[in-house]
Scaffold this active site. Structure first.
Site, short mmCIF file in Angstrom:
data_model
loop_
_atom_site.label_atom_id
_atom_site.label_comp_id
_atom_site.label_asym_id
_atom_site.label_seq_id
_atom_site.Cartn_x
_atom_site.Cartn_y
_atom_site.Cartn_z
N GLU A 91 -6.33 7.05 -0.90
CA GLU A 91 -6.13 5.67 -0.31
C GLU A 91 -6.87 4.61 -0.87
O GLU A 91 -6.29 3.39 -0.91
CB GLU A 91 -6.79 5.91 0.95
CG GLU A 91 -5.94 6.91 2.04
CD GLU A 91 -4.96 6.30 2.34
OE1 GLU A 91 -4.65 5.10 2.22
OE2 GLU A 91 -3.83 7.19 2.84
N HIS B 231 1.68 4.35 -2.91
CA HIS B 231 1.42 5.79 -3.01
C HIS B 231 2.63 6.36 -3.66
O HIS B 231 2.31 7.66 -4.44
CB HIS B 231 1.63 6.17 -1.49
CG HIS B 231 0.35 6.03 -0.60
ND1 HIS B 231 -1.01 6.77 -1.01
CD2 HIS B 231 0.12 5.52 0.71
CE1 HIS B 231 -1.67 6.42 -0.22
NE2 HIS B 231 -1.24 5.80 0.83
N HIS C 174 0.74 -1.19 -0.04
CA HIS C 174 0.20 0.02 0.00
C HIS C 174 0.80 1.28 0.07
O HIS C 174 0.63 2.20 -0.82
CB HIS C 174 -0.89 0.11 1.22
CG HIS C 174 -1.53 1.20 1.27
ND1 HIS C 174 -3.23 1.45 0.76
CD2 HIS C 174 -1.54 2.38 1.97
CE1 HIS C 174 -3.44 2.50 1.26
NE2 HIS C 174 -2.43 3.18 1.96
N GLU C 175 2.04 1.17 1.00
CA GLU C 175 2.65 2.53 0.99
C GLU C 175 3.66 2.49 -0.43
O GLU C 175 3.72 3.86 -0.74
CB GLU C 175 3.59 2.30 2.19
CG GLU C 175 2.96 2.31 3.50
CD GLU C 175 1.98 3.38 3.66
OE1 GLU C 175 2.41 4.48 3.29
OE2 GLU C 175 0.93 3.31 4.35
#
Length: 262
Positions: A187, A130, A126-127
């Site tokens: 997100e 980004h 997930h990070e």
């Protein structure tokens, strides 16, 4: 009036020349080059390594590196940097982040909630997403267009007047007393891209649901995990991730076997 017209004209020009597309096909405005963002991300990370305690536990570091390496194998080659760097910070914070320039930070407190390699992969994927989706660039660009006074394109992180604000825009502000969470659109996008990355690496995308159930339990006490505080509600997250995991194809290949930290 003439000044306002000129300013509107300048903004219009920026919007036309800085249009980009995210990994999910969403239109974005990004004013800064990949090189600029990578430089700023590297500066931020260097400062964090100087200020925060780095874990010396070999098993913990090997575990986090193993999970990260498995995911990075499926990340497209980046033009502004050649290698990803991961550092484990010795802190009870339930948090992780990734910065432009390929810098990944994981706090040891996260390992109390992300209890297996699949759940840790959920967060790391997930990070990283980004970064791949230029979310820091997007936020800084919006701040520049809004004329916040930061004049980001003309300053370095060394300028203490803007340091905390820039760190917040890049997604690590919570550590410095400035909370500026990513938007829900960003997100959701990071969830989609992150799940695809972890699944390609051989991790179980359904464990993302279990991770956020753990986050929900952790938030039931007196201390809300920092990672949870900067994300949408866990009930919404769990529902959305369940639906997204069901749409992720099953990938063949060797499954990761990263030994958990003690």
């Amino acid at each position: 009036m003439r000044c306002n017209i000129m300013r509107l004209s300048t903004i219009a020009t920026l919007l036309l020349t800085a249009c980009a597309t995210s990994p999910t096909g969403r239109n974005q405005v990004v004013l800064f080059s990949d090189t600029q963002m990578s430089s700023l991300g590297s500066q931020s990370f260097a400062e964090m390594k100087n200020e925060l305690k780095i874990s010396k536990d070999k098993k913990t570091n090997a575990y986090v590196q193993c999970v990260t390496n498995a995911i990075i194998k499926h990340v497209p080659i980046q033009g502004s940097f050649s290698e990803w760097e991961v550092v484990v910070f010795d802190s009870p914070q339930v948090n992780a982040f990734a910065l432009p320039g390929g810098k990944i930070g994981v706090y040891t407190g996260l390992l109390d909630v992300a209890v297996n390699q699949h759940q840790l992969a959920t967060v790391i994927g997930h990070e990283i997403a980004h970064v791949l989706a230029d979310h820091s660039n997007e936020r800084m660009s919006h701040a520049q267009i809004a004329n916040t006074g930061l004049q980001i394109s003309n300053i370095a992180l060394a300028s203490q007047d803007y340091r905390n604000e820039i760190m917040a825009l890049m997604g690590v502000g919570v550590q410095y007393g400035v909370l500026l969470p990513y938007g829900r659109t960003q997100e959701s996008e990071a969830d989609i891209v992150g799940l695809e990355l972890m699944a390609k690496a051989g991790f179980d995308p359904y464990q993302s649901v279990e991770l956020w159930k753990n986050m929900a339990k952790a938030s039931g006490g007196n201390h809300t995990p920092e990672l949870l505080s900067t994300h949408p509600s866990h009930d919404t997250r769990i529902k959305d991730l369940t639906a997204k995991a069901a749409r992720i194809p099953t990938y063949s290949g060797q499954k990761p076997t990263c030994a958990g930290a003690s």
